[in-house]
Design a protein around this motif. Sequence first.
Motif, mmCIF file in Angstrom:
data_model
loop_
_atom_site.group_PDB
_atom_site.id
_atom_site.type_symbol
_atom_site.label_atom_id
_atom_site.label_comp_id
_atom_site.label_asym_id
_atom_site.label_seq_id
_atom_site.Cartn_x
_atom_site.Cartn_y
_atom_site.Cartn_z
ATOM 1 N N ASN A 438 0.833 -1.198 0.000
ATOM 2 C CA ASN A 438 0.000 0.000 0.000
ATOM 3 C C ASN A 438 0.865 1.245 0.000
ATOM 4 O O ASN A 438 1.889 1.313 0.671
ATOM 5 N N GLU A 517 -6.180 -2.049 -9.146
ATOM 6 C CA GLU A 517 -6.782 -2.941 -8.151
ATOM 7 C C GLU A 517 -8.030 -3.599 -8.717
ATOM 8 O O GLU A 517 -9.157 -3.349 -8.301
ATOM 9 N N ARG A 520 -11.755 -4.876 -7.072
ATOM 10 C CA ARG A 520 -11.592 -4.621 -5.634
ATOM 11 C C ARG A 520 -12.931 -4.658 -4.898
ATOM 12 O O ARG A 520 -12.957 -4.759 -3.672
ATOM 13 N N THR A 550 -2.775 -5.128 -8.654
ATOM 14 C CA THR A 550 -3.561 -6.006 -7.794
ATOM 15 C C THR A 550 -2.822 -6.231 -6.477
ATOM 16 O O THR A 550 -1.593 -6.102 -6.411
ATOM 17 N N HIS A 551 -3.593 -6.546 -5.453
ATOM 18 C CA HIS A 551 -3.002 -6.956 -4.178
ATOM 19 C C HIS A 551 -2.972 -8.473 -4.051
ATOM 20 O O HIS A 551 -2.469 -9.004 -3.039
#
Length: 610
Positions: A438, A517, A520, A550-551
């Motif tokens: 982040n 993201e 999300r 993307t996470h």
Amino acid sequence: MTDTASVSGTMTKSLNNAQVLHRKEQRLNLLLARWQAKLQRHQSGRLMAGLLFFASLVPLSMNSEARAGFAVPAVVLLVFIYLVVRTRNIARHLQHLQRLQQFVVRQKKRCLGQMSGRSWKQAQEVSAEYPMIRDLGLVGSHSLWTVLDETFSEGGLRRLLHWMSVGPLNSEQLQQRQQQIQALRPQAWFFTRLGIQANSNELNLSTLQIQEFLKNSFVGPQFIKLLVANLVLWVLTVLALVFAVTTKTALPSFLFAAFPLLSLFSLGSVGRAFMQGTGLSHHLSALAPLFLAIEKKCESSPALAQLCGQIYKVRPSRTSQKLDTVLGFVGTQTNPILHFILNAMLPWTVTSVYFLERLRQKMVKDFPQCVEELSEFEVLGSLLIFDKYQTQTYPVLSGAMNLQCKQVFHPLLDRNKAVANDFGFPHSKSLGLLTGSNMSGKSTFLRTMGINQILSNMGAPVFADSYQTVPMKVETCIEVSDSLRDGYSYFYAEVRRLRDILLTAATDTPVLYLIDEIFRGTNNRERQIGSRAVIQTLANEKTSLGFISTHDLELTVLEQSSPSVMNLHFREDIDSAGKMVFHYHLNQGPCPTTNALRIMAAEGIKVDEV
């Protein structure tokens, strides 16, 4: 692609320009102070001269025979008139200096990556017509718009927004535009001076209102018949008068009364033409000085003459003068007695209105193209100022799908803190899968690539030391901010946006997609399933390039099964005090670190790590 970032040459030049502009600002501040003091002295002198003039009249009023005493108030009056004129000129010069100082400050702030203070509210209202501008945040208090805009009319504003939002031209057309901007470099001060002299509020009104005034005829459908009747009857009346005088024959009086009655009756049919013509003249007069300056400059600048060929040919400043002349004849109605006498003797007003309508018809043919050229000149002038102070790195446009850049950076970040990165798609790679902690820089990197590609699509220079690309339509899914407004959930709005990107990528149109993201708005399991499908689909498209952040680190394995996918990441380091340090360097490979739990703990949220 390299994994390190170094000092950008373009960024360094921008900071050096900021220092030069800062010194110029200081000199202008001193100059403004001197002229402000001079204005105050002249205003005080003007007041004193006025008081002395009235004081010198007192002795004369008490002694009417002292004629010699009139010399004193006469001299004082001349001094007063001189000071009035001089004060007005100083005030006008001071206003131009203030606008120049504002211009210099605006360019300095742009070079530093700070808010320039450029007006943007009107552009935001118009930008609602362009979804991509809203999604990338290209218009706002600190946006690409405030970095670029130096337009001064409504037409220029709309043209700049159009260039920022529409799909790109082909490579040849963009190269021609690049050459146009560079050919206009000697005219940078000329364009700056035009902007300083222009009152943008008046011009915004003028370009809109002139079009409105030109739409409708100044006269009714029966006007020609009325004009012919007036002319014929006037000629017959003159002939009858000549006959009566030369032959000394008494003719019936009604023969001489017919024309005055018809002429005065006709005034009711043409009265509104004066009001419409006056309104047109008022708004055209705001543009006339700009047109005149461009017309004169075209004589010495072939590049400008080519760009503003219609303006140079038609000479709209002369049309403005002709309009004022014709209105001078029509405007006798402001003096009722003179107006009555002239129209009783001559077909004065109907003939003048005829020429006024002819001039309007000529303007209907010529003026729209002149406004188009002025709008084009304003946008190219904005990019010319951008080229002079911000960056002169023009993209190299290739025929094959490719994206290579060195020291690319985001223009809206503080230039003393911004980090530039190198990037290039290796052979056979077309999709960069961005992972990272982040606040590490993923979203900023997406916007950096989007903004620079938009600049490339405009034919403008970019914020990089080198930039090789192909004209590509930019498709984004970064901020789905319009979901609630349109009555959709965030997730549904995102799905619709991704569907549009997939449809566009499936065509033969070159596309740069930027997805932040992905999915999300849904749960972990379905997000990964949907993300895999979108990534694999886009990776197989031959006419598209792009980045998806993307996470979900589980998605990084797609690089092994999809030859077009390459892993990229941003990460943070931990210093000796245990604090996170972000370097904002783009690196190859999947992200090896996460920081969500650290951020939660730093804000006092206790989480048991499983």
